[in-house]
Scaffold this active site. Structure first.
Site, PDB file in Angstrom:
ATOM      1  N   ARG A 167     -30.868  20.768 -13.277  1.00 24.14           N
ATOM      2  CA  ARG A 167     -31.143  21.376 -11.981  1.00 24.14           C
ATOM      3  C   ARG A 167     -32.422  22.194 -12.045  1.00 24.14           C
ATOM      4  O   ARG A 167     -32.891  22.541 -13.133  1.00 24.14           O
ATOM      5  CB  ARG A 167     -29.968  22.242 -11.511  1.00 24.14           C
ATOM      6  CG  ARG A 167     -29.683  23.435 -12.386  1.00 24.14           C
ATOM      7  CD  ARG A 167     -28.274  23.966 -12.180  1.00 24.14           C
ATOM      8  NE  ARG A 167     -28.094  24.622 -10.910  1.00 24.14           N
ATOM      9  CZ  ARG A 167     -27.298  24.180  -9.916  1.00 24.14           C
ATOM     10  NH1 ARG A 167     -26.625  23.065 -10.051  1.00 24.14           N
ATOM     11  NH2 ARG A 167     -27.152  24.852  -8.811  1.00 24.14           N
ATOM     12  N   GLU A 206     -22.452  19.986  -0.127  1.00 29.85           N
ATOM     13  CA  GLU A 206     -21.262  20.552   0.489  1.00 29.85           C
ATOM     14  C   GLU A 206     -21.753  21.470   1.612  1.00 29.85           C
ATOM     15  O   GLU A 206     -22.629  22.304   1.366  1.00 29.85           O
ATOM     16  CB  GLU A 206     -20.473  21.370  -0.551  1.00 29.85           C
ATOM     17  CG  GLU A 206     -19.186  21.873   0.027  1.00 29.85           C
ATOM     18  CD  GLU A 206     -18.374  22.768  -0.913  1.00 29.85           C
ATOM     19  OE1 GLU A 206     -18.732  22.909  -2.092  1.00 29.85           O
ATOM     20  OE2 GLU A 206     -17.381  23.339  -0.418  1.00 29.85           O
ATOM     21  N   LYS A 252     -25.889  28.895  -3.882  1.00 29.46           N
ATOM     22  CA  LYS A 252     -25.482  29.230  -2.517  1.00 29.46           C
ATOM     23  C   LYS A 252     -24.630  30.496  -2.496  1.00 29.46           C
ATOM     24  O   LYS A 252     -24.730  31.280  -1.564  1.00 29.46           O
ATOM     25  CB  LYS A 252     -24.738  28.054  -1.897  1.00 29.46           C
ATOM     26  CG  LYS A 252     -25.698  26.992  -1.394  1.00 29.46           C
ATOM     27  CD  LYS A 252     -24.966  25.860  -0.707  1.00 29.46           C
ATOM     28  CE  LYS A 252     -24.416  24.897  -1.718  1.00 29.46           C
ATOM     29  NZ  LYS A 252     -23.906  23.658  -1.133  1.00 29.46           N
TER      30      LYS A 252
HETATM   31  P1  ATP Z   1     -25.356  25.761  -5.551  1.00 29.61           P
HETATM   32  O1  ATP Z   1     -25.209  25.802  -7.033  1.00 29.61           O
HETATM   33  O2  ATP Z   1     -26.687  26.231  -5.060  1.00 29.61           O
HETATM   34  O3  ATP Z   1     -24.237  26.370  -4.814  1.00 29.61           O
HETATM   35  P2  ATP Z   1     -24.279  23.176  -5.318  1.00 29.61           P
HETATM   36  O4  ATP Z   1     -24.518  22.322  -6.502  1.00 29.61           O
HETATM   37  O5  ATP Z   1     -22.931  23.753  -5.149  1.00 29.61           O
HETATM   38  O6  ATP Z   1     -25.415  24.243  -5.215  1.00 29.61           O
HETATM   39  P3  ATP Z   1     -24.180  21.061  -3.407  1.00 29.61           P
HETATM   40  O7  ATP Z   1     -24.121  21.214  -1.953  1.00 29.61           O
HETATM   41  O8  ATP Z   1     -22.993  20.574  -4.126  1.00 29.61           O
HETATM   42  O9  ATP Z   1     -24.656  22.440  -3.986  1.00 29.61           O
HETATM   43  O10 ATP Z   1     -25.462  20.220  -3.820  1.00 29.61           O
HETATM   44  C1  ATP Z   1     -25.907  19.032  -3.240  1.00 29.61           C
HETATM   45  C2  ATP Z   1     -26.715  18.301  -4.251  1.00 29.61           C
HETATM   46  O11 ATP Z   1     -27.839  19.075  -4.647  1.00 29.61           O
HETATM   47  C3  ATP Z   1     -25.903  18.033  -5.502  1.00 29.61           C
HETATM   48  O12 ATP Z   1     -26.177  16.734  -5.947  1.00 29.61           O
HETATM   49  C4  ATP Z   1     -26.394  19.067  -6.471  1.00 29.61           C
HETATM   50  O13 ATP Z   1     -26.255  18.640  -7.783  1.00 29.61           O
HETATM   51  C5  ATP Z   1     -27.856  19.222  -6.053  1.00 29.61           C
HETATM   52  N1  ATP Z   1     -28.381  20.543  -6.422  1.00 29.61           N
HETATM   53  C6  ATP Z   1     -27.860  21.750  -6.130  1.00 29.61           C
HETATM   54  N2  ATP Z   1     -28.592  22.740  -6.680  1.00 29.61           N
HETATM   55  C7  ATP Z   1     -29.618  22.135  -7.332  1.00 29.61           C
HETATM   56  C8  ATP Z   1     -30.723  22.597  -8.113  1.00 29.61           C
HETATM   57  N3  ATP Z   1     -30.931  23.900  -8.332  1.00 29.61           N
HETATM   58  N4  ATP Z   1     -31.568  21.685  -8.635  1.00 29.61           N
HETATM   59  C9  ATP Z   1     -31.378  20.370  -8.407  1.00 29.61           C
HETATM   60  N5  ATP Z   1     -30.360  19.870  -7.702  1.00 29.61           N
HETATM   61  C10 ATP Z   1     -29.483  20.728  -7.166  1.00 29.61           C
HETATM   62 MG    MG Z   2     -21.489  21.991  -5.567  1.00 39.85          MG
END
Ligand code: ATP
Ligand code: MG
Length: 561
Positions: A262, A37, A272
C-alpha cells in the site's frame, strides 16, 4: 513513462498478467475490480489502487469493475458511495456498465454458505464473540475447537435458516467455516462467515438480519463477476489461503489474488479510521478540507487528476512496504501545472508603492505573457497606474547581502512595466511600520527593458491599487509535523502531531483579470506558487487555495523537523 496514467513500464503484477496472457490461463481475459468499502472518502492511497486496477484493464483491452464491498451496514453510507463514484470518475476512470455491489450478491452468498453447510464445511456456533476470540489461540498456541463444531448438518441447516429468519438475537450465534483450528494461519481457524446484525442496509434495507463477513463476500464476489486478477494490499496476504479455500470448497470459478504494498506517504495519514477522526474531531473542516489527503480534498486544493495519475505511475507497484516522500506528489503536481496554469500577479502581503513622477489619474495597459511554457496561451493587458502594491518583503530598508530587490536609492524592474527607483519610505509614527514606498519611474523602460541597456537585478510583481481585487488566500502546509504521523511518544495520539500552522489566511490584492474566477480555476501567482479558486469563492469575495508552492520549502528547511 507516459503522461496518460497508463504505464508502459512494468512491475511484478504486470509481469504476472503478461504471463497469464501468454499461457492463456484466463483465456486471455483481464478483468480487475476496484473494491472500496463505502465507509469513508477515497484518499490518495485508493488512487494508487484505482490506477493499478483500471490501468491494467485499459492496457490489456480488459475491464475493471467498480465494486462496493458493502457488507457492513453499521459503518456504510450513501454519501460515501456517491463521493467514491465522483472521485473515481474525476480521476478519469470509466467502469462503463460494470458498477456492482457486494450487497447485490447477498442471496447468492447465502446460497453458497448453505452449500458449505451441506458439504459439512460450515457450522452454526453458539459461542459468544469473546469465547470465539479466546478459543482462537495465538500465533504460538493452536486454537481449541468449539463444542458446537460437530453439530449435525441438518441442525446447522435449520439453525442457519432461522438465523436468516431473524429468530435469534445479535451475538447469539454465528456461522463459521470448518477449516482447521490448529492451522498456523489464524485466518484459517474456523473464520466467521455470517453474523446476526439487526441493522438497515443502505441498499437492501431490512431484507437481511445476517450479513456476510468481508472475507466470505470478497472472493465470491470476484468469482461471480469473473474477475481474473484480484489485486489487493499486503495485509490480505495471510487471507489468501482462505480466499482460495472458499473457492475450492464451493468449487466455483477461481480468480487469482495478488497482493501489493500500500501507499504510505510522509506527513500524511492514509487510513479511513484516522481520517474519520480528523473530520469528526473537528481537526479539519470536513472530508474535502484542502489539507486532507482525500481525493475530494486534493481536488479542492487544486490538484489535477493528471498529476495524481502521473504520481501513481511514478511510484510504481512493489511487493514490500515503503514510504513515499510527499515531495514526489508535489513534484508531479508542479510539472503538470507548470505546463497548464496561466500566470497572474497577486500580492499576498501588500505594501503601497507610489510613483511620484507618474501623472495622477493616468492609466496605461502593459502586456503580460500568460504562460511562458505554452506559446498558444497568449497575452493579457494589465492596468498600470501611479499607485501600486508590491510584496512587503520585496523591499528592505537596509538590504542584507544578496538582496537584489527594492531598497532606498536602488532601481528594480516592475515586471512587464517599468524600472522604478526608491526615493523614500513613509512609516506609521506609532508603530514604525512601513505604510508606503515612494519611487520615481523611468518612462524609457516601458515593458520592463531599458533602451540604454541599463540592467537591474531585481524584478517584482505588482498590482495597480485602483484596479486590483481583494482576495482571501489560504496558505497550506503539511497537516502533520512528523514524517510518520503515527510516530508518537508512549500514550500519544497521532493528532498530537498535527501541524498548528497547516493553514494561514492572508488578505491579498490580485490582478483584475481574476475577478471572474470560478471555483476550481487554477493559475500560478508569479513567484508564489500555484493557486486554485476555492468552492467558497464568489465574484465579490474571491477565495484562493495555495495548491503548492513553486519549490519544496521543506527540502530546504531539512526533513524530519
Ligand atoms: P483504509 O486502510 O484507508 O481504511 P481500506 O483498505 O479499508 O483503507 P478499502 O475501501 O477496503 O479501504 O479499499 C479499497 C481498495 O483500495 C482496496 O483494494 C485497498 O487495498 C486499496 N487501498 C486502500 N488503502 C490503500 C493504500 N494506502 N495504498 C494502496 N491501496 C490502498
Ligand atoms: Mg478495507
Amino acid at each position: 513513462m507516459t503522461q496518460t496514467g497508463i504505464s508502459a513500464g512494468s512491475d511484478f503484477i504486470r509481469a504476472i498478467v503478461a504471463d497469464d496472457n501468454r499461457s492463456n490461463k484466463f483465456g486471455g481475459l483481464v478483468i480487475t475490480r476496484f473494491p472500496p468499502e463505502p465507509n469513508g472518502y477515497l484518499h490518495i492511497g485508493h488512487a494508487k489502487s484505482a490506477c493499478l486496477n483500471f490501468g491494467l484493464a485499459a492496457e490489456n483491452g480488459g475491464q475493471c469493475n467498480m465494486r462496493f464491498d458493502d457488507t457492513n451496514p453499521t459503518r456504510e453510507e450513501v454519501e460515501y458511495v456517491n463521493s467514491i463514484l465522483e472521485d473515481v470518475r474525476w480521476l478519469g476512470w470509466d467502469w462503463g456498465d460494470n458498477l456492482f455491489y457486494a450487497s447485490d450478491y447477498f442471496e447468492q452468498l447465502y446460497e453458497m454458505a448453505v452449500d458449505l453447510v451441506r458439504k459439512g464445511k460450515a457450522y452454526v456456533d453458539d459461542l459468544t464473540f469473546e469465547q470465539i476470540r479466546e478459543y482462537r489461540g495465538t500465533l504460538t498456541e493452536p486454537g481449541r475447537e468449539s463444542p458446537y463444531r460437530e453439530r449435525p448438518i441438518a441442525e446447522n441447516l435449520d439453525l442457519f435458516r432461522r438465523m436468516r429468519a431473524g429468530e435469534f438475537d445479535e451475538g447469539s450465534r454465528v456461522l463459521r467455516a470448518k477449516v482447521d483450528m490448529a492451522s498456523p494461519n489464524l485466518n484459517l481457524r474456523d473464520p466467521v462467515l455470517y453474523r446476526i446484525l439487526k441493522a438497515s442496509h443502505h441498499r437492501t434495507g431490512d431484507d437481511w438480519v445476517i450479513y456476510p463477513m468481508y472475507d466470505f463476500a470478497h472472493g465470491q464476489s470476484d468469482s461471480i463477476e469473473g474477475v481474473t486478477h484480484s489485486i489487493c494490499t499486503l495485509e490480505f496476504e495471510g487471507h489468501r489461503a482462505l480466499y482460495d479455500w472458499f473457492l475450492d470448497e464451493l468449487d466455483i470459478y477461481h480468480p487469482q489474488q495478488i497482493e501489493f504494498a500500500r501507499l504510505n506517504l510522509t506527513y500524511t495519514v492514509l487510513s479511513k479510521r484516522r481520517l474519520i477522526q480528523l473530520v469528526e474531531g473537528g481537526y479539519v473542516n470536513g472530508w474535502d478540507d484542502p489539507r486532507m489527503p482525500t481525493l475530494s480534498g486534493l481536488r479542492r486544493r487544486g490538484y489535477t487528476p493528471e498529476a495524481i495519475r502521473d504520481f501513481c505511475e511514478r511510484i510504481g507497484v512493489a511487493k514490500r512496504d515503503t514510504w513515499t516522500d510527499i515531495a514526489l506528489l508535489e513534484h508531479s503536481l508542479r510539472e503538470n501545472l507548470n505546463r497548464t496554469a496561466p500566470r497572474v500577479m497577486a500580492v499576498l502581503d501588500p505594501v503601497k508603492l507610489v510613483i511620484e513622477n507618474y501623472p495622477e489619474g493616468q492609466v496605461e495597459y502593459v502586456e503580460s505573457e500568460n504562460n511562458p511554457e505554452d506559446a498558444a496561451a497568449g497575452h493579457r493587458l494589465l492596468p498600470f497606474s501611479r499607485t501600486l502594491y508590491i510584496e512587503r518583503d520585496d523591499f528592505a530598508e537596509t538590504p542584507p547581502r544578496g538582496f537584489h530587490r527594492l531598497s532606498p536609492g536602488r532601481e528594480v524592474r516592475l515586471k512587464d512595466a517599468y524600472y522604478v527607483t526608491c526615493t523614500g519610505v513613509v512609516k506609521d509614527e506609532a508603530t514604525g511600520e512601513i505604510t508606503e514606498l515612494r519611487c520615481v519611474y523611468d518612462p524609457d523602460t516601458r515593458g520592463g527593458t531599458s533602451a540604454d541597456g541599463r540592467r537591474v537585478r531585481g524584478t517584482s510583481h505588482w498590482v495597480s491599487a485602483e484596479h486590483c481585487v481583494e482576495a482571501e488566500v489560504r496558505l497550506y502546509d503539511h497537516l502533520f509535523t512528523q514524517e510518520d504521523p503515527s510516530d508518537t511518544p508512549e500514550g500519544g495520539a497521532f493528532t498530537d502531531n498535527l501541524n498548528p500552522d497547516s493553514l494561514r489566511v492572508v488578505a491579498a490584492k490580485v490582478e483584475p483579470s481574476l475577478a471572474g474566477a470560478q471555483p476550481g480555476y487554477r493559475c500560478q501567482f508569479l513567484r508564489q506558487g500555484y493557486f486554485c479558486a476555492d468552492k467558497d469563492s464568489a465574484p465579490d469575495a474571491l477565495v484562493f487555495n495555495r495548491t503548492v508552492a513553486l519549490r519544496d520549502s521543506w527540502a530546504r528547511r531539512g526533513r524530519g523537523a
